[in-house]
Scaffold this active site. Sequence first.
Site, PDB file in Angstrom:
ATOM      1  N   THR A 270      24.645 -49.949 -61.081  1.00 57.61           N
ATOM      2  CA  THR A 270      24.671 -51.408 -60.764  1.00 57.61           C
ATOM      3  C   THR A 270      26.328 -51.781 -60.901  1.00 57.61           C
ATOM      4  OG1 THR A 270      24.176 -51.830 -62.845  1.00 57.61           O
ATOM      5  CG2 THR A 270      22.416 -51.844 -61.206  1.00 57.61           C
ATOM      6  N   LYS A 273      26.422 -54.846 -64.898  1.00 56.26           N
ATOM      7  CA  LYS A 273      26.065 -54.580 -66.378  1.00 56.26           C
ATOM      8  C   LYS A 273      27.562 -54.474 -66.952  1.00 56.26           C
ATOM      9  CE  LYS A 273      21.295 -52.939 -65.493  1.00 56.26           C
ATOM     10  NZ  LYS A 273      21.297 -52.671 -64.170  1.00 56.26           N
TER      11      LYS A 273
HETATM   12  N1  DSN Z   1      16.717 -54.450 -65.254  1.00 59.52           N
HETATM   13  C1  DSN Z   1      17.910 -53.477 -65.698  1.00 59.52           C
HETATM   14  C2  DSN Z   1      17.526 -53.438 -67.284  1.00 59.52           C
HETATM   15  O1  DSN Z   1      17.698 -54.505 -67.966  1.00 59.52           O
HETATM   16  O2  DSN Z   1      17.782 -52.357 -67.744  1.00 59.52           O
HETATM   17  C3  DSN Z   1      17.338 -52.250 -65.102  1.00 59.52           C
HETATM   18  O3  DSN Z   1      16.445 -52.332 -63.971  1.00 59.52           O
END
Ligand code: DSN
Length: 478
Positions: A270, A273
Amino acid sequence: MSRNAESTAFRSALEVIRAVEPRVADAIGAELTDQRESLKLIASENYASPATLLAMGNWFSDKYAEGTVGRRFYAGCQNVDTVEALAAEHARELFGAAHAYVQPHSGIDANLVAFWAVLADRVESPALKKAQVRQVNDLTEADWFALRRELGNQRMLGMSLDAGGHLTHGFRPNISGKMFDQRSYGTDPATGLIDYDRVAEAAREFKPLILVGGYSAYPRKVNFRILREIADSVGATFMVDMAHFAGLVAGKVFTGDFDPVPHAHIVTTTTHKSLRGPRGGMVLCQPELADQVDRGCPMVLGGPLPHVMAAKAVALAEARRPDFADYAQRIVDNSQALADGLLRRGAKLVTGGTDNHLVLIDVSGYGLTGRQAEQALLDSGIVTNRNSVPQDPNGAWYTSGIRIGTPALTTRGLGTAEMDQTAELIHTVLTQTTAGANADGTPSKAKYALDPALADKIARQATDLLAPFPLYPTVDLA
Ligand code: DSN
């Protein structure tokens, strides 16, 4: 960038929105207030830069651009080509990847693109070659039926959900578990660490088409060189989902055996993050998979989101700056300080510590379920999420763990001293919370008791802790 320019940009945007639907403008403003006031420890969240956020709010959103750069199914994509090519170039340079595909809308989408690229490369292409046809439309009905069966009958070996793997690594409730015959490798029950010999044994027995590395709740480094050797020994394609730790790879905290990019055939992530970009996904791969990966849209994905690709280009440019490496190192320093602070106060941590951005507290040590702990912390102004621990007796809904991570607080500027204070707040809440009972006297997995005055006091202390580190200091909406 001056305080004035960013404040003006966001204020003007809200004014324009307010003229149409004031409740949306109010909700956007309220979200900033909430984020500013809460001690955000969700390991998968962060705060994107004003430039990244602003790159998303524009007319790129109006454009269809199925296909890839220079090969679109729609006319007029020259400006989308510019931002998509830029984002891909930044991604390749940042991660040292041969190829980057920046269209996935999320991590799940990126994983689906990767799975279908591998299936196309390893299963579909050989079948077309054998049938001496160029594409699936040219297959006989019988050959097409046989190929569909074969595509739906492949094997995947990934980390188990309760050991920290992700739902998309082949688990039944997810499409990946319906597409693949899946087996899991777990962690050593004594240490909580990946046992590479056990992974090798499972790979030898199961012979997967795809070996998946990566995690969303494993607090340690993973040796991707060893996993690649295991994949090679059984002829598997090695895929790594680095969604959680992409920022640590970008910031060169994870290098050598711990950097998945040189070792894996295909890497997904992603962008929002630890990488600190817009909400979205990305695939990096070796040259031999590039053509198949580029078919992600419309094979698996709906039309690409050009406005988000523009924001990915901005965020990836930011991640290529030298200060991003410093940020990435501080994420880990903070995570280790948080873990040490919790351990010193008596908390039980899965694996006994951390090498990365996250810490997994086994809250059974406090006599609580994950759900009780999560709610009690939330009452106290501390935002976390409950998470399974290995061999969790409470299942995936109630759980026995709390996952906490430092990417967001590190972006705000909090350091190791504040992490020790955060550990104190968490430990106080968890020691003062008691598990509740159901009406029939049996222990409840959801009910709990925490003195509201104490919760308020902790919430005030959390706000005080954040006060010297304003979020988006250049943005003043007043
Ligand atoms: N929602 C993400 C997480 O919190 O790790 C992964 O899908």
